[in-house]
Enzyme design. Structure first.
Site, mmCIF file in Angstrom:
data_model
loop_
_atom_site.group_PDB
_atom_site.id
_atom_site.type_symbol
_atom_site.label_atom_id
_atom_site.label_comp_id
_atom_site.label_asym_id
_atom_site.label_seq_id
_atom_site.Cartn_x
_atom_site.Cartn_y
_atom_site.Cartn_z
ATOM 1 N N GLU A 142 0.817 -1.217 0.000
ATOM 2 C CA GLU A 142 0.000 0.000 0.000
ATOM 3 C C GLU A 142 0.852 1.270 0.000
ATOM 4 O O GLU A 142 0.652 2.171 0.814
ATOM 5 C CB GLU A 142 -0.952 -0.020 1.206
ATOM 6 C CG GLU A 142 -1.931 -1.183 1.167
ATOM 7 C CD GLU A 142 -2.867 -1.215 2.359
ATOM 8 O OE1 GLU A 142 -4.042 -1.584 2.177
ATOM 9 O OE2 GLU A 142 -2.420 -0.888 3.477
ATOM 10 N N VAL A 143 1.773 1.350 -0.935
ATOM 11 C CA VAL A 143 2.677 2.504 -1.011
ATOM 12 C C VAL A 143 2.092 3.531 -1.976
ATOM 13 O O VAL A 143 1.997 3.281 -3.184
ATOM 14 C CB VAL A 143 4.087 2.075 -1.462
ATOM 15 C CG1 VAL A 143 5.010 3.290 -1.547
ATOM 16 C CG2 VAL A 143 4.652 1.042 -0.492
#
Length: 529
Positions: free
Chosen positions: A323-324
């Site tokens: 989840e960057v």
């Protein structure tokens, strides 16, 4: 026929003696053992545990320098007796005087892939009457103790501990090497007592990896001696762990056959890092992911992993990578300038960060676990020592192993404990090898993990959120595939019995009725809820 168990009794002879007994091979429906062993034979005799129940280790190569075996035996006796006042010893030939343990290996290192198999023999005749556990390692013997404890029952009339259906022959080993449970201490702090209680329950279910998701966006509770201001990101002064306390958890888990997988999630999920070191943020207005252009970022990661290597001795470290959101890098002038200078766009910078963090971990002797997004974006660039942690897409695990990488399965739709409506039946039926038919590829699925993300749990409700649903997954990960139930109703009564056993041992496991994390619906027996 009878025999006298003594030092020097060989396992082959012992097994032949047992096979003479009138035992019945069973498909273990109705046997209240959890998780189900690989092979079970039993008879019809009732035995009585001696009040002076003993541990023998004659013939064992294991010296028990850390006290792992003795501690495990003592804990087993404690949960069997459960603080009850035991009546006078039965004085007949059916008194079980103790259990003899023979361990082949003298090594008590808790390495990944150690042999956790055991054989448990409980005779029905002989004097003195001793059970026997044979194991390659002390950790296999600990599993034997857990199974033995489930064979014992307190008789409220005679006040004796009884063991029914002797003689027993149980041959057992795990299906998967990695059987994990994640605890998240960043969204809600969990006390050492809570963590130890969860570890105890993991041992009861034969789970063997505590994945400690230590830090995240919300808080950084762990002391890092190399960078002491990092734990300024803790919620409060008291909601912290010293490195000595982390070592205490690691040792507590090791004595129960459980490894601790430590996680720092980078480069995203890291806002809390900048509380102590603001230069880790791209800017004061755009605070995560960590600043990819700043050498200090990687010095801090190196310091963390250096400190980890002194405490967290498991083969693997988890580096996150999920989840960057890279927009911060593109909207922060000095980071954008650095990216342009190095010819990187956002996705290449993400790859650069993950691979550089991997190399730092490798330099400290670790192999790496990363969440599946890293594989989805640049799988062919990952270190061959990477284990891909699959959580999003059920189709990812087959692609990971086809690419030659190892995989851990944590399907969010079935094995995320924070999904409070997910039922134990879904946990039980979730199969890590779905759509993986090639035998060599199957071997690359090292196991699975249920995840207790911390947004909706704290010390008040974590146990009933984890148990008994995690126990349902534990049988999936332990028991041979051909011995697993084909539909959940076949194991409902056995899981209900195990849930009540957890309650009796002080574990706040919730009812199996209702959906997901449930509460009792009405008055009634534990075994009917």
């Amino acid at each position: 026929m009878s025999f006298h168990l003594c030092a020097g009794t060989g396992p082959g002879l012992l097994l032949r003696l047992f096979l003479v007994f009138a035992t019945v091979s069973v498909v273990v429906d109705g046997m209240n053992l959890w998780p189900m062993p690989k092979s079970v034979n039993y008879g019809s005799q009732t035995l009585y545990l001696s009040k002076d129940f003993k541990l023998r280790t004659e013939g064992s190569n294991y010296a028990d320098g850390l006290g792992i075996l003795q501690d495990g035996f003592s804990r087993m006796v404690d949960i069997v007796v459960a603080s009850r006042a035991i009546g006078p010893n039965v004085t007949n030939s059916h008194v079980l005087a103790g259990i003899a343990v023979e361990i082949s290996s003298s090594d008590d290192s808790l390495n990944f892939g150690i042999d956790e198999s055991y054989k448990l023999f409980i005779p029905s005749t002989g004097y003195p009457l001793f059970g026997r556990i044979e194991a390659k390692t002390v950790y296999g013997a600990l599993h034997g103790f857990q199974t033995f404890s489930q064979l014992c029952h307190f008789n409220f009339t005679t006040r004796n501990i009884e063991l029914h259906l002797a003689p027993w022959i149980i041959d057992d080993q795990p299906r998967f090497l990695y059987r994990g449970l994640l605890i998240d201490t960043a969204r809600h702090y969990q006390t050492l007592t809570v963590m130890k209680n969860v570890i105890d329950a993991m041992a009861y279910t034969k789970l063997n990896v505590l994945h400690w998701h230590i830090v995240d966006t919300q808080s950084f509770p762990l002391e890092i001696p190399s960078y002491p201001k990092l734990w300024n990101g803790a919620y409060s002064y008291s909601e912290r762990y010293t490195m000595a306390e982390a070592a205490e958890i690691v040792l507590y888990a090791q004595k129960r056959g459980i490894n601790v997988l430590a996680e720092i999630d980078v480069p995203g999920h890291a806002f809390s890092w900048g509380t102590g070191y603001p230069s880790l943020w791209p800017s004061s207005d755009c605070q995560q992911p960590l600043d990819v252009s700043n050498e200090f970022t990687f010095k801090v990661i190196d310091g963390i992993l250096s400190d980890f290597s002194k405490v967290f001795k498991f083969k693997f470290v988890h580096l996150g990578g999920d989840e960057v959101d890279t927009r911060c890098w593109m909207t922060t002038p000095h980071v954008k300038k650095w990216l342009d200078k190095h010819g990187m766009n956002e996705s290449k910078a993400y790859e650069y960060f993950v691979l550089r963090a991997q190399n730092i971990a490798l330099s400290h002797g670790y192999e790496i676990v990363n969440w599946e997004e890293t594989f989805n974006n640049f799988g062919n660039m990952l270190s061959p020592k990477t284990v891909v942690h699959n959580w999003l897409d059920v189709g990812v695990a087959p692609r990971v192993v086809a690419a030659g990488l190892r995989c851990i399965v944590s399907d969010q739709n079935n094995w995320y404990l924070d999904h409070l409506s997910t039922t134990w039946q879904q946990f039980y039926m979730n199969e890590p090898l779905t759509n993986i038919t090639n035998h060599e590829h199957q071997k690359l699925v090292i196991g699975g993990e249920v995840c207790m993300w911390g947004e909706t749990v704290d010390g008040s409700d974590i146990e009933q959120t984890i148990w008994p649903r995690a126990a349902a997954a534990a049988e999936r990960l332990w028991t041979p595939f051909d011995k697993l139930a084909r539909e959940p109703r076949q194991v409902t009564s056995r899981l209900a019995h195990f849930r009540c056993l957890l309650n009796q041992r002080g574990v706040a496991a919730g009812p199996i009725t209702g959906g997901g994390r449930a509460a009792p619906e009405e008055p009634g027996s534990c075994y009917k809820q």
